[in-house]
Design a protein around this motif. Structure first.
Motif, mmCIF file in Angstrom:
data_model
loop_
_atom_site.group_PDB
_atom_site.id
_atom_site.type_symbol
_atom_site.label_atom_id
_atom_site.label_comp_id
_atom_site.label_asym_id
_atom_site.label_seq_id
_atom_site.Cartn_x
_atom_site.Cartn_y
_atom_site.Cartn_z
ATOM 1 N N SER A 32 0.818 -1.212 0.000
ATOM 2 C CA SER A 32 0.000 0.000 0.000
ATOM 3 C C SER A 32 0.850 1.260 0.000
ATOM 4 O O SER A 32 0.515 2.238 -0.681
ATOM 5 C CB SER A 32 -0.970 0.001 1.186
ATOM 6 O OG SER A 32 -0.276 -0.023 2.420
ATOM 7 N N MET A 71 2.248 1.647 -3.514
ATOM 8 C CA MET A 71 1.207 2.123 -4.426
ATOM 9 C C MET A 71 0.902 3.597 -4.180
ATOM 10 O O MET A 71 0.682 4.373 -5.116
ATOM 11 C CB MET A 71 -0.063 1.278 -4.261
ATOM 12 C CG MET A 71 0.061 -0.140 -4.806
ATOM 13 S SD MET A 71 -1.523 -1.045 -4.830
ATOM 14 C CE MET A 71 -1.796 -1.296 -3.079
ATOM 15 N N LEU A 85 -1.122 5.814 -7.158
ATOM 16 C CA LEU A 85 -2.226 4.977 -7.613
ATOM 17 C C LEU A 85 -3.581 5.446 -7.081
ATOM 18 O O LEU A 85 -4.614 5.196 -7.700
ATOM 19 C CB LEU A 85 -1.986 3.522 -7.190
ATOM 20 C CG LEU A 85 -2.846 2.463 -7.872
ATOM 21 C CD1 LEU A 85 -2.500 2.381 -9.357
ATOM 22 C CD2 LEU A 85 -2.651 1.092 -7.230
ATOM 23 N N GLY A 94 -1.221 -3.739 -8.569
ATOM 24 C CA GLY A 94 -0.492 -3.077 -7.493
ATOM 25 C C GLY A 94 -0.212 -4.000 -6.327
ATOM 26 O O GLY A 94 0.836 -3.917 -5.681
#
Length: 494
Positions: A192, A195, A200, A227
């Motif tokens: 996360s 990303m 993203l 991702g």
């Protein structure tokens, strides 16, 4: 008016003054939750609102943080007397369970127990010993002030926590930055943040390090899967559920009351600091229920509409449980047990950056409970304190066998499997909440820590039970490292 009003200026470039809290020694992982603002001296008392009256507004009560501890206590009392419907309880294992947790805490932190950080997402970002949050902060120019830095971290933490549902036993993530492989919660954390850094979740190509409604709404399932490196050969459990949560987060962020015109999670900071209940002292003091209302009401569109509801109001992570006391005159709401696990995980996680960068103190943070998830709950099963009754075990094993025929699902180290709304799981989670409260007292006693010197519940979760539940699972089931009871995950509860 609260401590600060909303600032309508461009928040991407604030004052160029470098705040003292950005010095390297001050942006490490948050440490003890007991006195996070001790340097500011004694803080004034602040009143905490009373819980809603369940007889007047049962939905509001069951959505409140107060209800979690109050309702689960009823089932915990039954557990102490071995009167559960789905588990046998062996209280002779209680001291042994506490000793196991104490041994882990001593191994990792003795004698400096004050250094134990509160449970939160920040630590997961540091998987492999890499201070990724500190490194991210260091990449932002000095003219980005602490309020905007905090907003950006809130953006990151909200998305990361909402993606932090059970990953399954086979999925893994290879860091694009280090090449190292991570699994489970740490893998989702590393994925996360990478990303996030790649933009993203942002619709603004000039500011990739943010999360906004438009960015989330244009994020496809395929892009999210790429991702997260989820594929047929590396399946992440509940991918569709995760994508749905992020899409619905995009809808929730349109609520300008909580998330401003920028439609960012981080703009809840402005709402909290300007809220009438926030006290302007030497530091901002925010009542925990104010943060809770933002997370429960502001993010309510996230949760599936099929969840338990009363009078058309969705209750979120709250479920009927047969172990709740029944009387002829009982109302429907009295059979329901609320947990709000992801909301609590958000609260624990979001308090850290707000406290660390802006010294925000949250009054009443002790209202949060232990997290009712499979690591904390698995600890009590693997130590023998809880044992699934034979009829339920048989039913769960049959469900596992059926699930094992699905491609990508685990088929070794067989354990009982149930849906998240199964009465077995609801009862297990309820007992977990109550036992964690009691375990805190026992662990502090065995450590010789009392009164203000004792560990907080957030520290116990971080240093003891969550880690202990994982480690005993690794020993008990070394191939999968799975919990002793598996839960069918749709990516919206765990």
């Amino acid at each position: 008016m609260g401590l600060f009003g909303r600032n309508k200026t461009n928040k991407s470039a604030r004052s160029g003054e470098r705040s003292p809290s950005l010095q390297s020694e001050n942006i490490r992982s948050p440490t003890s939750a007991r006195h996070p603002n001790a340097s500011f001296g004694s803080l004034p008392a602040i009143s905490i609102p009373k819980p809603p009256d369940p007889n007047v507004d049962p939905a509001a009560y069951l959505r409140s943080i107060f209800a979690v501890r109050e309702r689960t206590k009823l089932i915990t009392n039954k557990a102490r007397n071995d009167q559960l419907n789905h588990f046998d309880v062996d209280m002779s294992k209680w001291s042994e369970t506490a000793q196991y947790v104490v041994s882990i805490i001593k191994r990792d932190f003795a004698p400096d127990y004050h250094s134990i950080p509160p449970h939160g997402r920040w630590q997961h970002f540091e998987a492999g010993g890499r201070p990724r949050v500190d490194q991210l902060l260091a990449t932002w120019p000095s003219q980005i002030d602490n309020q905007e830095r905090t907003r950006r971290l809130i953006d990151l933490f909200v998305v990361s926590v909402l993606l932090d549902a059970g990953a399954g036993t086979t999925w893994q993530y290879k860091s694009k930055e280090s090449g190292r492989v991570y699994r489970r919660s740490e893998g989702l954390a590393v994925a996360s943040i990478e990303m996030f850094k790649a933009g993203l979740f942002s619709s603004n190509p000039n500011q990739p390090h943010q999360v906004d409604a438009h960015g989330l709404k244009q994020l496809s399932l395929e892009a999210l899967a790429r991702g997260l490196q989820s594929s047929e050969t590396n399946q992440l459990a509940g991918m569709e559920g995760r994508a749905g949560v992020l899409s619905r987060l995009g809808d929730a962020l349109r609520n300008q009351t909580y998330f401003g015109t920028d439609a960012r999670p981080g703009d809840m900071l402005d709402y909290l600091l300007s809220h009438p209940s926030t006290l302007a002292s030497s530091i901002p003091i925010v009542p925990l229920p104010t943060l809770w209302d933002v997370l429960m009401d502001g993010l309510s569109p996230i949760w599936p509409s099929t969840r338990t509801s009363i009078g058309g109001v969705s209750l979120g992570d709250a479920w009927p449980c047969s172990a709740m006391p029944h009387m002829p005159q009982s109302q429907a709401w009295e059979t329901i047990v609320p947990f709000h696990k992801l909301t609590q995980w958000l609260a624990y996680s979001l308090m850290a950056p707000m406290n660390k960068l802006l010294h925000v103190h949250f009054a009443g943070s002790e209202l949060l409970t232990g997290l009712p998830e499979y690591r904390n709950g698995g600890l009590f099963v693997d130590t023998g304190l809880l044992t699934l009754k034979e009829s339920d075990k048989k039913r769960g094993l049959e469900a596992y066998k059926v699930n094992a025929t699905i491609k990508g699902q685990p088929n070794v180290e067989v354990v009982p499997l149930f849906a998240v709304d199964d009465d077995v799981i609801v009862e297990w989670r309820a007992v977990t909440v109550g036992f964690l409260d009691a375990l805190l007292e026992e662990v502090n006693a065995q450590l010789g820590l009392f009164a203000k010197d004792g560990l907080t519940l957030a520290q116990l979760l971080e240093a003891g039970t969550w880690k202990g539940g994982r480690e005993i699972a690794e020993v008990s089931r070394p191939n999968t490292k799975a919990p002793p009871i598996m839960i069918v995950s749709d990516g919206t509860v765990f």
